[in-house]
Design a protein around this motif. Sequence first.
Motif, PDB file in Angstrom:
ATOM      1  N   THR A  92       0.820  -1.215   0.000  1.00  0.00           N
ATOM      2  CA  THR A  92       0.000   0.000   0.000  1.00  0.00           C
ATOM      3  C   THR A  92       0.849   1.257   0.000  1.00  0.00           C
ATOM      4  O   THR A  92       0.553   2.232  -0.692  1.00  0.00           O
ATOM      5  N   GLY A  93       1.906   1.260   0.798  1.00  0.00           N
ATOM      6  CA  GLY A  93       2.748   2.443   0.910  1.00  0.00           C
ATOM      7  C   GLY A  93       4.058   2.129   1.592  1.00  0.00           C
ATOM      8  O   GLY A  93       4.270   1.018   2.094  1.00  0.00           O
ATOM      9  N   ILE A  94       4.956   3.113   1.624  1.00  0.00           N
ATOM     10  CA  ILE A  94       6.294   2.946   2.182  1.00  0.00           C
ATOM     11  C   ILE A  94       6.544   4.063   3.189  1.00  0.00           C
ATOM     12  O   ILE A  94       6.208   5.224   2.940  1.00  0.00           O
ATOM     13  N   VAL A  95       7.156   3.709   4.305  1.00  0.00           N
ATOM     14  CA  VAL A  95       7.498   4.674   5.351  1.00  0.00           C
ATOM     15  C   VAL A  95       9.005   4.621   5.572  1.00  0.00           C
ATOM     16  O   VAL A  95       9.570   3.536   5.725  1.00  0.00           O
ATOM     17  N   ILE A  96       9.649   5.788   5.579  1.00  0.00           N
ATOM     18  CA  ILE A  96      11.071   5.816   5.906  1.00  0.00           C
ATOM     19  C   ILE A  96      11.288   6.703   7.134  1.00  0.00           C
ATOM     20  O   ILE A  96      10.575   7.685   7.333  1.00  0.00           O
ATOM     21  N   GLY A  97      12.252   6.311   7.964  1.00  0.00           N
ATOM     22  CA  GLY A  97      12.668   7.166   9.065  1.00  0.00           C
ATOM     23  C   GLY A  97      13.579   8.248   8.513  1.00  0.00           C
ATOM     24  O   GLY A  97      14.632   7.944   7.962  1.00  0.00           O
ATOM     25  N   ASN A  98      13.157   9.502   8.639  1.00  0.00           N
ATOM     26  CA  ASN A  98      13.930  10.574   8.001  1.00  0.00           C
ATOM     27  C   ASN A  98      14.918  11.254   8.942  1.00  0.00           C
ATOM     28  O   ASN A  98      15.373  12.349   8.700  1.00  0.00           O
ATOM     29  N   GLY A  99      15.275  10.556  10.037  1.00  0.00           N
ATOM     30  CA  GLY A  99      16.295  11.076  10.938  1.00  0.00           C
ATOM     31  C   GLY A  99      15.691  11.835  12.103  1.00  0.00           C
ATOM     32  O   GLY A  99      14.509  11.674  12.394  1.00  0.00           O
TER      33      GLY A  99
ATOM     34  N   ALA B 112       8.482   2.862  -4.757  1.00  0.00           N
ATOM     35  CA  ALA B 112       7.175   3.516  -4.891  1.00  0.00           C
ATOM     36  C   ALA B 112       6.837   3.775  -6.355  1.00  0.00           C
ATOM     37  O   ALA B 112       5.690   3.588  -6.786  1.00  0.00           O
ATOM     38  N   LEU B 113       7.832   4.201  -7.112  1.00  0.00           N
ATOM     39  CA  LEU B 113       7.604   4.475  -8.530  1.00  0.00           C
ATOM     40  C   LEU B 113       7.283   3.194  -9.287  1.00  0.00           C
ATOM     41  O   LEU B 113       6.356   3.157 -10.106  1.00  0.00           O
TER      42      LEU B 113
ATOM     43  N   CYS C  17       4.920   7.069  -0.708  1.00  0.00           N
ATOM     44  CA  CYS C  17       5.950   6.918   0.319  1.00  0.00           C
ATOM     45  C   CYS C  17       6.028   8.199   1.140  1.00  0.00           C
ATOM     46  O   CYS C  17       5.872   9.299   0.598  1.00  0.00           O
ATOM     47  N   VAL C  18       6.245   8.048   2.436  1.00  0.00           N
ATOM     48  CA  VAL C  18       6.281   9.187   3.339  1.00  0.00           C
ATOM     49  C   VAL C  18       7.455   9.050   4.304  1.00  0.00           C
ATOM     50  O   VAL C  18       7.977   7.954   4.539  1.00  0.00           O
ATOM     51  N   GLY C  19       7.871  10.180   4.882  1.00  0.00           N
ATOM     52  CA  GLY C  19       8.890  10.180   5.913  1.00  0.00           C
ATOM     53  C   GLY C  19       8.282  10.502   7.265  1.00  0.00           C
ATOM     54  O   GLY C  19       7.300  11.241   7.357  1.00  0.00           O
ATOM     55  N   TRP C  20       8.865   9.931   8.317  1.00  0.00           N
ATOM     56  CA  TRP C  20       8.415  10.190   9.681  1.00  0.00           C
ATOM     57  C   TRP C  20       9.642  10.152  10.583  1.00  0.00           C
ATOM     58  O   TRP C  20      10.595   9.407  10.321  1.00  0.00           O
ATOM     59  N   SER C  21       9.636  10.945  11.633  1.00  0.00           N
ATOM     60  CA  SER C  21      10.823  11.072  12.476  1.00  0.00           C
ATOM     61  C   SER C  21      11.259   9.738  13.075  1.00  0.00           C
ATOM     62  O   SER C  21      10.474   9.040  13.728  1.00  0.00           O
ATOM     63  N   SER C  22      12.527   9.420  12.885  1.00  0.00           N
ATOM     64  CA  SER C  22      13.092   8.200  13.473  1.00  0.00           C
ATOM     65  C   SER C  22      13.024   8.226  14.990  1.00  0.00           C
ATOM     66  O   SER C  22      12.935   7.170  15.639  1.00  0.00           O
ATOM     67  N   LEU C  23      13.051   9.416  15.579  1.00  0.00           N
ATOM     68  CA  LEU C  23      13.077   9.547  17.036  1.00  0.00           C
ATOM     69  C   LEU C  23      11.777   9.099  17.697  1.00  0.00           C
ATOM     70  O   LEU C  23      11.730   8.898  18.911  1.00  0.00           O
ATOM     71  N   THR C  24      10.725   8.919  16.926  1.00  0.00           N
ATOM     72  CA  THR C  24       9.424   8.533  17.490  1.00  0.00           C
ATOM     73  C   THR C  24       9.273   7.024  17.643  1.00  0.00           C
ATOM     74  O   THR C  24       8.257   6.564  18.169  1.00  0.00           O
TER      75      THR C  24
END
Length: 210
Positions: free
Chosen positions: A57-64, A82-83, A89-96
């Motif tokens: 469905t989608g991709i999540v990366i930790g963006n630091g 994703a392509l 695809c989205v980024g989300w804080s790795s710290l979380t």
Amino acid sequence: MPATLLALDLSTAHGSIAVVRGDDVLFRATFQSERSHNAQVFAPLREALAVVGDKLTGIVIGNGPGSYTGVRIAIAAAQGIALSRNVWCVGWSSLTAPDLDAPASYHIIGDARRQSFYLARVENGRLLPNLDIVSADEARVRAADCEIVYTFDAKPPLGLSLLSAKPDAAKLAQIVQSLPADELATLIAQPLIPHYLAEAFITLPKRPTP
């Protein structure tokens, strides 16, 4: 059917890849890499994609924040997949997403380089915007005032007594899949960029001597 998400975090020397569907973690892999994420990420990534099949469905990366090179490799890999799969695809804080049984709210201290340190707070899976870059002395003082403090650094900075954690890709996916639909749509529309703690430091060449 719940979304099937591929997640990867390469923001530290501890690489993490996961496939998550609802509450189920269908695949999880970790590896240790100081400066060779690009050499080690693709074998577990192929395994993860084999588990996903045609259900992605989608991709999540930790963006630091963290390793500039590692996050850029994660972004490049996510965008390529994703392509080819026609997914978001989205980024989300790795710290979380610490790999510990963390409470809903906690603080984080890490080395921001150039004799400075960052202090951040996470609440309910969200990195609060008031991340501060401070001196070593201020970091020590403020750490003493915090009840629960983590670090994602390989070694706790400044000799502080901190809880050491690593980013967990499965947790990243679970946070993103729990977002309201409108917030996720807004996130999908944003470009994937690393979380920079400071502007890039560029050394200018010296002028040639006449």
